[in-house]
Design an enzyme around this catalytic site. Sequence first.
Site, short mmCIF file in Angstrom:
data_model
loop_
_atom_site.label_atom_id
_atom_site.label_comp_id
_atom_site.label_asym_id
_atom_site.label_seq_id
_atom_site.Cartn_x
_atom_site.Cartn_y
_atom_site.Cartn_z
N ASP A 260 51.77 -43.72 14.52
CA ASP A 260 52.70 -42.61 14.32
C ASP A 260 52.17 -41.51 13.41
O ASP A 260 52.93 -40.71 12.88
CB ASP A 260 54.03 -43.13 13.75
CG ASP A 260 53.83 -43.88 12.43
OD1 ASP A 260 52.71 -43.88 11.90
OD2 ASP A 260 54.81 -44.47 11.93
N SER B 202 53.34 -50.43 3.41
CA SER B 202 53.64 -50.61 4.84
C SER B 202 52.63 -51.50 5.56
O SER B 202 52.95 -52.05 6.61
CB SER B 202 53.70 -49.25 5.53
OG SER B 202 52.51 -48.52 5.32
N HIS C 296 50.29 -44.75 10.35
CA HIS C 296 50.22 -46.21 10.42
C HIS C 296 49.42 -46.61 11.66
O HIS C 296 49.45 -45.93 12.68
CB HIS C 296 51.62 -46.82 10.50
CG HIS C 296 52.51 -46.40 9.37
ND1 HIS C 296 53.51 -45.48 9.52
CD2 HIS C 296 52.53 -46.77 8.08
CE1 HIS C 296 54.13 -45.29 8.36
NE2 HIS C 296 53.54 -46.06 7.47
#
Length: 402
Positions: A358, A38, A361
């Site tokens: 969140d 990510s 991240h």
Amino acid sequence: MEFGYGQIGGMTLVMLSCCWAALAKEECPQAIFAFGASMSDTGNSEAAFPYQSVAQSNPPYGNTFFGRPANRFSDGRVVLDFFAQALKIPLLSPYLQSVGYDFSHGANFAFAGVTTQNITYPATVTAPFYYWVQTKQFQLFKERTLALWTIASSRKGAQRSYVKLLTKPKHFQTALYFTTFGANDFIVPLFRLGLSIQQVQSNVSIISNAMVQNTEELYNQGARTLMVFNVPPLGCYPAFLASPRIRNMSTVDPHGCLATVNEAVETTNSLIRSGLKDLRSKHPDATIIYADLYTILKDLIVNGTSYGFKETFKACCGAGGGAYNLNPNVSCGLSALVNGQLIQGTSCSDPGSYVNWDGVHVTDAAASFIARAVLQGKHTEPVYKLTELCRLSFEQFSPSPP
């Protein structure tokens, strides 16, 4: 619902195509290839599993920079995006993107949620594109690209126009190969498989070996300048801190991070660092850079106020308030019934003042901080100040749309 703990970490291999330095020769290459998770995924997970990766496909993801969800696990850009912007090249297209692609400046193989190795996930966790798979995707991409250039060289006019969207053959060797892996090798076992920290710690050599071996696989495929990010300080992440189960398995350090978790990460990073040092000795014709993400991000979390951040341990997007603003039943951008009440995972009013987006991240602002530090050669081994090797630009680092 779930936070999507498996969506962080993993690996990122980037081939930048404009101004990345062919560091061994102290010149800027012409492309980026990115492999990872990510931290660099710009749409591969969405392309592979459309309408299933719902979190990053919903507002408020992407709102800070793109003004809409952009298939990134952030309120805006991920670290890879800032690398591209600093080098004044377009944001990289995901390898799995079927339309609207442009690989002239490299390609992005990063896939959110992946690990360094092939872990057998429960049915609810599907991330098959682990490190080795991404290296093979790159191999296929390179072979097909070179074949198309060979065909195009014998043709004229419009028949050659399609190669404008492909990476030039000479750039495969001069590209920077940028990898970020390892976080999901902690997240998946701890949160998905229910293992203890001690069980995960017993496998850290497997994690580090996979990192080093696959880095060498990229070398065998022609990569000569590789930047390998280590594992971030997961013990300082809101998702870990807010989990009663994880907290009960760890002690808390003076800064408020989970010491036992970070100690396991530090052991892993030490093995990665040592393995890369051995690779440098084995392959003196390559430049293999160890990027200390752990130190950069922990410094930002612990000393965030001195860098202009107001919240360093609390998630900007979540539900429940409190010290970490996380509810294990409510993901950012989604809603769920909790004790008969509908609760929405919403964004804070000022994401730019938060380090964490969140729970797992970082925000656009924190990603900018990380990218700038690495580009300036901070906490890299050997030390490479890319700002001196390339004419980097930080003009687009502020949160304004392109």
